[in-house]
Write a protein that holds these residues in place. Structure first.
Motif, short mmCIF file in Angstrom:
data_model
loop_
_atom_site.label_atom_id
_atom_site.label_comp_id
_atom_site.label_asym_id
_atom_site.label_seq_id
_atom_site.Cartn_x
_atom_site.Cartn_y
_atom_site.Cartn_z
N ASP B 112 8.24 -9.00 -0.02
CA ASP B 112 7.65 -7.68 -0.15
C ASP B 112 6.29 -7.81 -0.83
O ASP B 112 6.15 -8.57 -1.80
CB ASP B 112 8.54 -6.75 -0.99
CG ASP B 112 9.71 -6.22 -0.16
OD1 ASP B 112 9.63 -6.32 1.08
OD2 ASP B 112 10.68 -5.73 -0.76
N VAL B 113 5.32 -7.06 -0.33
CA VAL B 113 3.98 -7.08 -0.90
C VAL B 113 3.70 -5.70 -1.50
O VAL B 113 3.86 -4.69 -0.83
CB VAL B 113 2.93 -7.43 0.18
CG1 VAL B 113 1.53 -7.26 -0.36
CG2 VAL B 113 3.15 -8.85 0.68
N PRO B 114 3.29 -5.65 -2.77
CA PRO B 114 3.07 -4.35 -3.42
C PRO B 114 1.71 -3.74 -3.08
O PRO B 114 0.72 -4.45 -2.93
CB PRO B 114 3.15 -4.69 -4.91
CG PRO B 114 2.69 -6.11 -4.99
CD PRO B 114 3.12 -6.77 -3.70
N SER B 115 1.69 -2.40 -2.96
CA SER B 115 0.45 -1.66 -2.85
C SER B 115 -0.15 -1.50 -4.25
O SER B 115 0.57 -1.49 -5.24
CB SER B 115 0.70 -0.28 -2.25
OG SER B 115 -0.45 0.54 -2.37
N VAL B 116 -1.47 -1.35 -4.32
CA VAL B 116 -2.13 -1.09 -5.60
C VAL B 116 -2.71 0.34 -5.64
O VAL B 116 -3.53 0.65 -6.50
CB VAL B 116 -3.23 -2.13 -5.88
CG1 VAL B 116 -2.62 -3.50 -6.10
CG2 VAL B 116 -4.28 -2.15 -4.78
N VAL B 117 -2.26 1.18 -4.71
CA VAL B 117 -2.66 2.59 -4.70
C VAL B 117 -1.62 3.40 -5.47
O VAL B 117 -0.41 3.32 -5.16
CB VAL B 117 -2.80 3.13 -3.26
CG1 VAL B 117 -3.05 4.63 -3.28
CG2 VAL B 117 -3.91 2.39 -2.53
N LEU B 118 -2.06 4.14 -6.48
CA LEU B 118 -1.13 4.93 -7.28
C LEU B 118 -0.46 6.01 -6.42
O LEU B 118 -1.11 6.63 -5.58
CB LEU B 118 -1.85 5.58 -8.46
CG LEU B 118 -2.41 4.64 -9.52
CD1 LEU B 118 -3.04 5.43 -10.67
CD2 LEU B 118 -1.32 3.71 -10.07
N ALA B 119 0.84 6.20 -6.65
CA ALA B 119 1.60 7.23 -5.92
C ALA B 119 1.40 8.59 -6.59
O ALA B 119 1.10 8.67 -7.79
CB ALA B 119 3.08 6.86 -5.90
N PRO B 127 2.20 4.39 -14.32
CA PRO B 127 1.78 4.32 -12.91
C PRO B 127 2.94 3.92 -12.01
O PRO B 127 3.80 3.12 -12.39
CB PRO B 127 0.71 3.23 -12.91
CG PRO B 127 1.06 2.35 -14.08
CD PRO B 127 1.66 3.26 -15.11
N ARG B 128 3.00 4.55 -10.82
CA ARG B 128 3.91 4.09 -9.76
C ARG B 128 3.03 3.89 -8.52
O ARG B 128 1.94 4.44 -8.45
CB ARG B 128 4.99 5.15 -9.50
CG ARG B 128 5.93 5.34 -10.69
CD ARG B 128 6.98 6.41 -10.42
NE ARG B 128 6.39 7.71 -10.13
CZ ARG B 128 6.29 8.23 -8.90
NH1 ARG B 128 6.75 7.54 -7.86
NH2 ARG B 128 5.74 9.41 -8.72
N PHE B 129 3.52 3.10 -7.60
CA PHE B 129 2.67 2.74 -6.46
C PHE B 129 3.33 3.14 -5.15
O PHE B 129 4.56 3.18 -5.05
CB PHE B 129 2.37 1.24 -6.50
CG PHE B 129 1.60 0.85 -7.73
CD1 PHE B 129 0.22 0.94 -7.77
CD2 PHE B 129 2.28 0.45 -8.89
CE1 PHE B 129 -0.48 0.61 -8.92
CE2 PHE B 129 1.57 0.12 -10.05
CZ PHE B 129 0.19 0.20 -10.06
N VAL B 130 2.49 3.47 -4.16
CA VAL B 130 3.03 3.90 -2.87
C VAL B 130 3.75 2.72 -2.21
O VAL B 130 3.35 1.57 -2.40
CB VAL B 130 1.90 4.42 -1.95
CG1 VAL B 130 1.21 5.63 -2.57
CG2 VAL B 130 0.89 3.33 -1.64
N PRO B 131 4.81 2.97 -1.45
CA PRO B 131 5.52 1.87 -0.79
C PRO B 131 4.69 1.29 0.36
O PRO B 131 3.91 2.00 0.99
CB PRO B 131 6.80 2.53 -0.28
CG PRO B 131 6.45 3.98 -0.11
CD PRO B 131 5.43 4.29 -1.17
N CYS B 132 4.86 0.01 0.62
CA CYS B 132 4.10 -0.66 1.68
C CYS B 132 4.88 -0.79 2.98
O CYS B 132 4.30 -0.78 4.06
CB CYS B 132 3.65 -2.05 1.24
SG CYS B 132 1.99 -2.05 0.57
N GLY B 133 6.21 -0.96 2.84
CA GLY B 133 6.99 -1.25 4.05
C GLY B 133 6.34 -2.40 4.79
O GLY B 133 5.94 -3.39 4.18
#
Lengths: 332, 332
Positions: B112-119, B127-133
Motif C-alpha cells: 500500500d502506498v500512502p497519499s500525502v493529501v490531507l483528508a 492529520p488524516r490522509f485520503v485513501p489511495c486504493g
C-alpha cells in the motif's frame, strides 16, 4: 522504505523554539553583503561595514525616547518568523538524521564509509575525498544560522537599524550565550548522532578568543558541550582568516566526517569562494555532475537569506540576459 | 544505502540554467507581503498593492533616459543568484527523486502506498490522509518559484522598482512564456517521475483564463506539457480564491498523490493559512509531532524569501520576548 521511519523525533517542546530572530537590515544585504562576506560564511568585519553610531547621536536618540517599532527586513521575517523557513530547516535536518543512521549502519556491518571532506588537490569539477579508514564517525556543523539562531544579537541589531557591527558582534559572542535558540531540527538530528556514537563537531568563524562562551552558547541550547580543538573549531585555530578548509583537515585527521551542515557554501569547501569566482560560475558549480549528488547525501544546506555569501551580485550578475520580457503595455 | 545512488542526474547543460531572477522590492516584503499573500502562496492582487506608476511619471522617466543599474533586493540576490539557494533547491529535488523511486517501488511490489493529501476533517494536530486504493501515482507541484523561476517578470519588476502589479503579472502570464527557467533540480526530478510512470500534476494560483499560456511556459522550460483540469489546476478551477485544498481534492479523486512540492505552506494545506493563525502558531504547526515527519518524506519545501506567506510579521511577532540581549556597551 523503512529508513524513512527510523527516526521518531519528539518535537512537542521543540515546537516552541522555532520563532527566533536574526537580521542585517535589508539595505545592507544588496549593497555590501557580497564584499562583506565573500569568502566568509560567518560574521567578520567587512572593509566597508557601517561604523558605530557616534555616542552623541546615541545620547540624542536616547533622550528622544524609544523609537517606533522597527520594520523587520523581509529576509529576517522569512528565516526567523516563517513556517516556510522552519519547514525547510526541519526538512534538511530530518534528511540528515536518516542519513546518519544509514551511514552508521554501514559502518556497523563493516562496509567502508566515505568521508565528505574534500582532499587536498581537489577541484569542484573533480572532487576527491579524504580516506576514512577506521576513524571514528563525525558530523561537522557550522554554528551561526546552522546550529544556532542568533536571536538576541539580531533582535538588538534590528532594533538599532544601524547594520552589522563587528565590535558589537564580539561582545555578543562574549555575553550573549543565552540569547540563542537551536535551528528547527538541529536538536533532534544531533540527538540521533549522539545515540549512534557519531561525534558532533562544530566548525565556526566565531573567534577562538571566545571559545568558552561559544561552547556555553551551544550547550545552553541543548546541543551538547563541545571541546575546543577537538569538537569545536574556531577562527584562528588553523589556517588563515575565515577559510574553513584548514580546520576541516584537522577534524578529518582524527574523524571520519560522514556529513557536514551549513548555511554557506564555505561550510563545505573554500573552493566555492576562490578569488575571481563569478556569481554564475559559483551557482553552476554546486550543480556539477560530481558534486550535485552530495546535496542531502553528505552535504546538508540550510536557508539563510539574511547575511552571508548568498547575498551578493548586481542586476546584471543576477539576471541572465536571455530571459528579458517586454511588457506589451510598455512603460519604462 | 543503494537508494542514495539510484538517481544518476545529468546536470551538465542544466548547470547553466540556474542563475535567474524574480523579485519584489525589499521594502514591499516587510511592509505588505503579509497582507499581500496571507492565504495565497502565489501571485494575487493585494488590497494594498502599489499602484501602477502614472503615465506622466513614466513618460518623464523615459525622457530622463535609462535609470542607473537597479539595486537587487537581498532576497532576490539569494534566491536567484546564489549557489546557496541553488544547493537548497537541488537538495530538495534530489530527495524528492529518491522518494519517488522508493514509493513507486513500493507500489510495484504490491505494498500500500500512502497519499500525502490531507483528508476532509483533518487538523494540523491530527492529520488524516485520503485513501489511495489502486489509483495511479502522481506528484503535485506548485508552479511559480517551485517548478519555474519567473525570470522575465521579476527582472522587469526589479528594473522598474515599482513593486508588484497584478495587471502586469496577468500580462506576464499571457506573454511571458519564454522568460522562465526551471528551479534547480526540478527538471531531473520530473524526469525521474515520468520514467517511474508517476503523473506530474501542477496546482498553481495562476489564472485559469491563461491556462494555455501557463501550459506553454511549463512545456517551454522542459517540464512536459500539462493538460488543463487533469495535470494542470489553476485559480478558478475548483473552490474559492487562492486556496488549493479544493483543487487538491479533485486531483486526489483521480490520483494517488505520493508527494507534493511547494515554496509556500499553502501548497501543502490551506489549514496553515486559517484566518487568525498567529505567526508563532503557524511556525510551530509545521513542527508538530504528526506533521514533521512529512517534510522531505512526502512534502517537499523549497526556498522563497522574495514573496509570499513567509514574509509577514512585525518586530514583536518575529522576535520572542525571552531572548533579548543587552549590549554591555549600552547604546540605544
Amino acid at each position: 522504505m523503512t529508513l524513512l521511519r527510523l527516526v521518531p523525533l519528539a518535537c512537542a517542546a521543540f515546537a516552541l523554539q522555532g520563532c527566533v530572530a536574526a537580521a542585517v537590515p535589508a539595505l545592507a544585504g544588496s549593497a555590501i553583503a557580497g564584499k562583506r562576506f565573500l569568502g566568509d560564511g560567518d560574521r567578520e568585519p567587512p572593509a566597508n561595514a557601517p561604523r558605530l553610531v557616534p555616542k552623541a547621536a546615541l545620547d540624542a536618540a536616547i533622550a528622544a525616547g524609544p523609537p517606533p517599532e522597527p520594520t523587520v527586513p523581509p529576509g529576517m521575517q522569512y528565516l526567523y518568523g516563517s513556517g516556510e523557513a522552519a519547514a525547510l530547516s526541519l526538512q534538511s535536518y530530518m534528511a540528515l538524521a536518516n542519513f546518519l543512521i544509514a551511514r552508521s549502519s554501514d559502518r556497523e556491518i563493516g562496509h567502508d564509509v566515505p568521508s565528505v571532506v574534500l582532499a587536498p588537490g581537489s577541484t569542484l569539477a573533480a572532487p576527491r575525498f579524504v580516506p576514512c579508514g577506521d576513524k571514528p564517525l563525525a558530523l561537522v556543523l557550522d554554528v551561526d544560522e546552522t546550529a544556532l539562531l542568533n536571536l538576541g544579537y539580531e533582535q538588538d541589531e534590528a532594533r538599532r537599524g544601524t547594520g552589522y557591527d563587528p565590535l558589537r558582534w564580539d561582545r555578543w559572542e562574549k555575553t550573549g550565550t543565552r540569547g540563542v535558540a537551536p535551528v528547527p531540527g538541529a536538536l533532534e538530528a544531533i540527538a540521533v548522532a549522539r545515540r549512534a556514537d557519531i561525534a558532533v563537531v562544530f566548525n565556526s568563524n566565531r573567534s577562538n578568543a571566545n571559545a568558552s562562551q561559544t561552547a556555553a552558547a551551544i550547550a545552553g541550547a541543548g546541543l551538547g558541550t563541545p571541546v575546543h580543538l577537538d569538537t569545536l573549531w574556531l577562527k584562528g585555530d588553523a589556517g588563515p582568516g575565515s577559510g574553513k578548509d584548514a580546520r576541516r583537515a584537522r577534524i578529518a585527521d582524527k574523524y571520519c566526517v560522514i556529513a557536514m551542515v551549513g548555511d554557506q557554501l564555505g561550510d563545505f569547501s573554500d573552493l566555492f569562494n576562490a578569488p575571481g569566482t563569478g556569481l554564475a560560475a559559483r551557482r553552476a558549480a554546486i550543480q556539477g555532475r560530481e558534486l550535485e549528488i552530495l546535496w542531502g547525501q553528505g552535504w546538508f544546506m540550510l536557508p539563510n537569506p539574511v547575511y552571508g555569501t548568498g547575498l551578493q551580485g548586481g542586476y546584471d550578475d543576477v539576471f541572465p540576459a536571455d530571459k528579458r520580457w517586454a511588457d506589451p503595455a510598455g512603460g519604462q
